[in-house]
Design a protein around this motif. Structure first.
Motif, PDB file in Angstrom:
ATOM      1  N   GLY A  14       0.784  -1.220   0.000  1.00 55.70           N
ATOM      2  CA  GLY A  14       0.000   0.000   0.000  1.00 55.70           C
ATOM      3  C   GLY A  14       0.818   1.273   0.000  1.00 55.70           C
ATOM      4  O   GLY A  14       0.608   2.168  -0.821  1.00 55.70           O
ATOM      5  N   ALA A  15       1.790   1.383   0.948  1.00 52.01           N
ATOM      6  CA  ALA A  15       2.591   2.605   1.049  1.00 52.01           C
ATOM      7  C   ALA A  15       3.422   2.817  -0.209  1.00 52.01           C
ATOM      8  O   ALA A  15       3.512   3.931  -0.736  1.00 52.01           O
ATOM      9  N   ASP A  16       4.039   1.758  -0.690  1.00 53.11           N
ATOM     10  CA  ASP A  16       4.864   1.876  -1.894  1.00 53.11           C
ATOM     11  C   ASP A  16       4.002   2.184  -3.110  1.00 53.11           C
ATOM     12  O   ASP A  16       4.418   2.931  -4.006  1.00 53.11           O
ATOM     13  N   ARG A  17       2.819   1.609  -3.160  1.00 54.58           N
ATOM     14  CA  ARG A  17       1.922   1.891  -4.283  1.00 54.58           C
ATOM     15  C   ARG A  17       1.561   3.365  -4.296  1.00 54.58           C
ATOM     16  O   ARG A  17       1.491   3.993  -5.365  1.00 54.58           O
ATOM     17  N   HIS A  18       1.383   3.936  -3.133  1.00 58.59           N
ATOM     18  CA  HIS A  18       1.057   5.357  -3.038  1.00 58.59           C
ATOM     19  C   HIS A  18       2.227   6.207  -3.539  1.00 58.59           C
ATOM     20  O   HIS A  18       2.024   7.183  -4.278  1.00 58.59           O
ATOM     21  N   GLN A  19       3.451   5.845  -3.164  1.00 61.09           N
ATOM     22  CA  GLN A  19       4.611   6.608  -3.608  1.00 61.09           C
ATOM     23  C   GLN A  19       4.828   6.482  -5.116  1.00 61.09           C
ATOM     24  O   GLN A  19       5.174   7.459  -5.791  1.00 61.09           O
ATOM     25  N   LEU A  20       4.623   5.287  -5.656  1.00 58.47           N
ATOM     26  CA  LEU A  20       4.740   5.102  -7.108  1.00 58.47           C
ATOM     27  C   LEU A  20       3.711   5.955  -7.843  1.00 58.47           C
ATOM     28  O   LEU A  20       4.007   6.544  -8.891  1.00 58.47           O
ATOM     29  N   LYS A  21       2.511   6.025  -7.280  1.00 56.56           N
ATOM     30  CA  LYS A  21       1.469   6.846  -7.892  1.00 56.56           C
ATOM     31  C   LYS A  21       1.862   8.316  -7.866  1.00 56.56           C
ATOM     32  O   LYS A  21       1.689   9.036  -8.855  1.00 56.56           O
ATOM     33  N   GLY A  25       9.659  13.168 -23.259  1.00 54.68           N
ATOM     34  CA  GLY A  25      10.104  11.867 -23.761  1.00 54.68           C
ATOM     35  C   GLY A  25      10.821  11.066 -22.694  1.00 54.68           C
ATOM     36  O   GLY A  25      10.568   9.864 -22.522  1.00 54.68           O
ATOM     37  N   LEU A  26      11.710  11.717 -21.952  1.00 56.68           N
ATOM     38  CA  LEU A  26      12.422  11.027 -20.873  1.00 56.68           C
ATOM     39  C   LEU A  26      11.482  10.656 -19.736  1.00 56.68           C
ATOM     40  O   LEU A  26      11.628   9.599 -19.121  1.00 56.68           O
ATOM     41  N   ALA A  27      10.505  11.520 -19.451  1.00 53.62           N
ATOM     42  CA  ALA A  27       9.546  11.213 -18.388  1.00 53.62           C
ATOM     43  C   ALA A  27       8.769   9.945 -18.695  1.00 53.62           C
ATOM     44  O   ALA A  27       8.422   9.183 -17.790  1.00 53.62           O
ATOM     45  N   ALA A  28       8.496   9.712 -19.975  1.00 51.05           N
ATOM     46  CA  ALA A  28       7.777   8.496 -20.368  1.00 51.05           C
ATOM     47  C   ALA A  28       8.698   7.289 -20.461  1.00 51.05           C
ATOM     48  O   ALA A  28       8.245   6.145 -20.338  1.00 51.05           O
ATOM     49  N   ILE A  45       4.921   9.520  -7.784  1.00 57.17           N
ATOM     50  CA  ILE A  45       6.048   9.714  -8.699  1.00 57.17           C
ATOM     51  C   ILE A  45       5.557   9.752 -10.143  1.00 57.17           C
ATOM     52  O   ILE A  45       5.988  10.588 -10.941  1.00 57.17           O
ATOM     53  N   ARG A  46       4.642   8.844 -10.491  1.00 53.35           N
ATOM     54  CA  ARG A  46       4.099   8.855 -11.860  1.00 53.35           C
ATOM     55  C   ARG A  46       3.374  10.176 -12.129  1.00 53.35           C
ATOM     56  O   ARG A  46       3.484  10.753 -13.218  1.00 53.35           O
ATOM     57  N   ARG A  47       2.637  10.643 -11.126  1.00 55.24           N
ATOM     58  CA  ARG A  47       1.941  11.923 -11.285  1.00 55.24           C
ATOM     59  C   ARG A  47       2.953  13.070 -11.422  1.00 55.24           C
ATOM     60  O   ARG A  47       2.791  13.964 -12.258  1.00 55.24           O
ATOM     61  N   GLY A  48       4.015  13.024 -10.632  1.00 54.98           N
ATOM     62  CA  GLY A  48       5.046  14.052 -10.715  1.00 54.98           C
ATOM     63  C   GLY A  48       5.729  14.072 -12.074  1.00 54.98           C
ATOM     64  O   GLY A  48       6.018  15.144 -12.622  1.00 54.98           O
ATOM     65  N   LEU A  49       5.972  12.903 -12.647  1.00 57.98           N
ATOM     66  CA  LEU A  49       6.590  12.828 -13.973  1.00 57.98           C
ATOM     67  C   LEU A  49       5.673  13.413 -15.044  1.00 57.98           C
ATOM     68  O   LEU A  49       6.148  14.017 -16.010  1.00 57.98           O
ATOM     69  N   ARG A  50       4.369  13.235 -14.875  1.00 53.41           N
ATOM     70  CA  ARG A  50       3.431  13.839 -15.829  1.00 53.41           C
ATOM     71  C   ARG A  50       3.373  15.354 -15.665  1.00 53.41           C
ATOM     72  O   ARG A  50       3.371  16.104 -16.642  1.00 53.41           O
ATOM     73  N   LEU A  51       3.330  15.809 -14.409  1.00 51.33           N
ATOM     74  CA  LEU A  51       3.176  17.238 -14.150  1.00 51.33           C
ATOM     75  C   LEU A  51       4.403  18.045 -14.582  1.00 51.33           C
ATOM     76  O   LEU A  51       4.280  19.189 -15.024  1.00 51.33           O
ATOM     77  N   LEU A  52       5.591  17.463 -14.463  1.00 49.01           N
ATOM     78  CA  LEU A  52       6.792  18.232 -14.800  1.00 49.01           C
ATOM     79  C   LEU A  52       6.895  18.523 -16.296  1.00 49.01           C
ATOM     80  O   LEU A  52       7.642  19.418 -16.713  1.00 49.01           O
ATOM     81  N   GLU A  94       4.523  18.050  -3.207  1.00 49.46           N
ATOM     82  CA  GLU A  94       4.369  17.827  -4.648  1.00 49.46           C
ATOM     83  C   GLU A  94       5.348  18.660  -5.474  1.00 49.46           C
ATOM     84  O   GLU A  94       5.983  18.147  -6.395  1.00 49.46           O
ATOM     85  N   ASN A  95       5.518  19.941  -5.129  1.00 48.13           N
ATOM     86  CA  ASN A  95       6.413  20.801  -5.887  1.00 48.13           C
ATOM     87  C   ASN A  95       7.861  20.364  -5.759  1.00 48.13           C
ATOM     88  O   ASN A  95       8.620  20.376  -6.736  1.00 48.13           O
ATOM     89  N   ALA A  96       8.269  19.982  -4.542  1.00 52.85           N
ATOM     90  CA  ALA A  96       9.640  19.523  -4.332  1.00 52.85           C
ATOM     91  C   ALA A  96       9.891  18.216  -5.076  1.00 52.85           C
ATOM     92  O   ALA A  96      10.967  18.002  -5.643  1.00 52.85           O
ATOM     93  N   LEU A  97       8.895  17.323  -5.088  1.00 50.36           N
ATOM     94  CA  LEU A  97       9.048  16.055  -5.794  1.00 50.36           C
ATOM     95  C   LEU A  97       9.208  16.287  -7.293  1.00 50.36           C
ATOM     96  O   LEU A  97      10.049  15.662  -7.947  1.00 50.36           O
ATOM     97  N   ILE A  98       8.419  17.205  -7.848  1.00 49.35           N
ATOM     98  CA  ILE A  98       8.535  17.529  -9.277  1.00 49.35           C
ATOM     99  C   ILE A  98       9.929  18.073  -9.572  1.00 49.35           C
ATOM    100  O   ILE A  98      10.546  17.719 -10.582  1.00 49.35           O
ATOM    101  N   PHE A  99      10.439  18.938  -8.692  1.00 47.56           N
ATOM    102  CA  PHE A  99      11.776  19.509  -8.889  1.00 47.56           C
ATOM    103  C   PHE A  99      12.833  18.406  -8.922  1.00 47.56           C
ATOM    104  O   PHE A  99      13.681  18.372  -9.823  1.00 47.56           O
TER     105      PHE A  99
END
Length: 342
Positions: free
Chosen positions: A13-20, A38-41, A22-29, A74-79
């Motif tokens: 559960g906890a790791d699934r939340h972090q993966l989610k 391209g690299l984010a994907a 991170i995936r969201r952060g890769l999309r937002l950046l 969220e902002n720090a993770l995107i950075f």
């Protein structure tokens, strides 16, 4: 902890939340920095507590400590995610060859964080990252030289993220890290540009595909840099050749090169009517045997025009060179060509 990868391995559960996250952060950046889309994907995310914060391999494997990701908003993770992708875009792994790996890692971190400060509109570098205002206008080699010259007084941190305050001298000095140029245990803890040997050690089942994946990431990174230059981002950055190439450039600068004005003048003189000389008699009056007329001196010269079309050539310079009047001339004495390092 068992490494958790996205998306092949089912995560708790906890790791699934972090993966989610991170995936969201890769999309937002990709909104503020679209050239990293391209690299984010392409990157593959693995949660692993064997790294203290976050790091990236040349193969595109992004390794994240879940505890580190959890404390980032969220902002720090995107950075931080954009920071790791820029290591791939700027090919830090390749450029560090021939240099001390961690030293070059720090130099590129200063540059990348300064780029993202402007791209993401942040005032302070989050996650305790390295900070050097104006670093994006300098080359990594320049920063490395400054780090060595001012080691005793130059402030730094013990790690690229979440490090303690120190100086470059204490970090890289006689008793510090990165003396042999390899990736030792302490160096791996401090840096986020992770080498192939460590990837083989951490993920032995994927060794066979590492080289192929690294080549694929390089292609995506090249496309991203081309897009960045097309939209005007990353303008002013230096080249992306390995650090050892600077020594070759410095050596070549010491060689004498004929000024282009002299070459052009010589060519113009060769294609214009030459001076009179009796060495080459004129064909006029050839029917007379009592008189010899002087002919024109002839020299066979070819003007070679080489245009730099490489990715490191600034767009404004390339635009100015395109409508050259020479391109409109159709003379057999002019030969044009282009060169590119890619």
């Amino acid at each position: 902890m068992t490494p958790v990868s996205d998306p092949e391995v089912p995560a708790p559960g906890a790791d699934r939340h972090q993966l989610k996250r991170i995936r969201r952060g890769l999309r937002l950046l990709t909104v503020p920095v679209p050239y990293l889309s391209g690299l984010a994907a392409a990157v593959r995310v693995s949660l692993d507590d064997r790294v203290p914060t976050m790091g990236v391999f040349a193969s595109g494997r992004l390794v994240v400590n879940p505890a580190f990701a959890e404390k980032l908003d969220e902002n720090a993770l995107i950075f931080v995610l954009a920071h790791e992708l820029l290591h791939l875009a700027l090919r830090t792994h390749d450029r560090a060859r021939g240099s001390r790996a961690l030293e070059f890692n720090y130099a590129h971190d200063y540059i990348i964080n300064d780029i993202l400060r402007l791209e993401l509109g942040v005032e302070h570098v989050p996650a305790g990252g390295l900070d050097m205002p104006g670093a994006s206008k300098r080359s990594a080699e320049e920063i490395v030289l400054e780090m060595r010259r001012n080691a005793a007084d130059m402030p730094s941190k013990t790690a690229v993220f979440d490090g303690q305050a120190t100086t470059i001298g204490r970090l890289f000095g006689p008793g510090g890290r990165s003396q042999a140029g390899g990736e030792g245990e302490e160096e791996a803890e401090a840096g986020d540009v992770l080498g192939a040997p460590r990837e083989k050690e951490m993920f032995p089942d994927d060794v066979a595909a590492q080289a192929e994946e690294a080549d694929a990431i390089k292609e995506v990174a090249s496309a991203g840099l081309a897009l960045a230059r097309a939209v005007g981002a990353l303008r002013g950055l230096r080249g992306d050749d390995p650090g050892a190439a600077s020594q070759v450039v410095t050596a070549l600068r010491g060689l004498y090169r004929t000024p282009w004005e002299v070459v052009l003048q010589r060519w113009m003189e060769s294609v214009a009517p030459g001076e009179r000389t009796f060495v080459r008699p004129s064909r006029r009056g050839a029917d007379r045997s009592d008189l010899v007329l002087p002919g024109r001196r002839r020299e066979g010269w070819m003007l070679n025009v080489i245009v730099d079309t490489s990715g490191s050539m600034a767009e404004e310079i390339r635009a100015r060179s395109a409508p050259s009047p020479i391109s409109a001339i159709r003379w057999p004495w002019i030969r044009s060509g282009s060169c590119s390092a890619t």
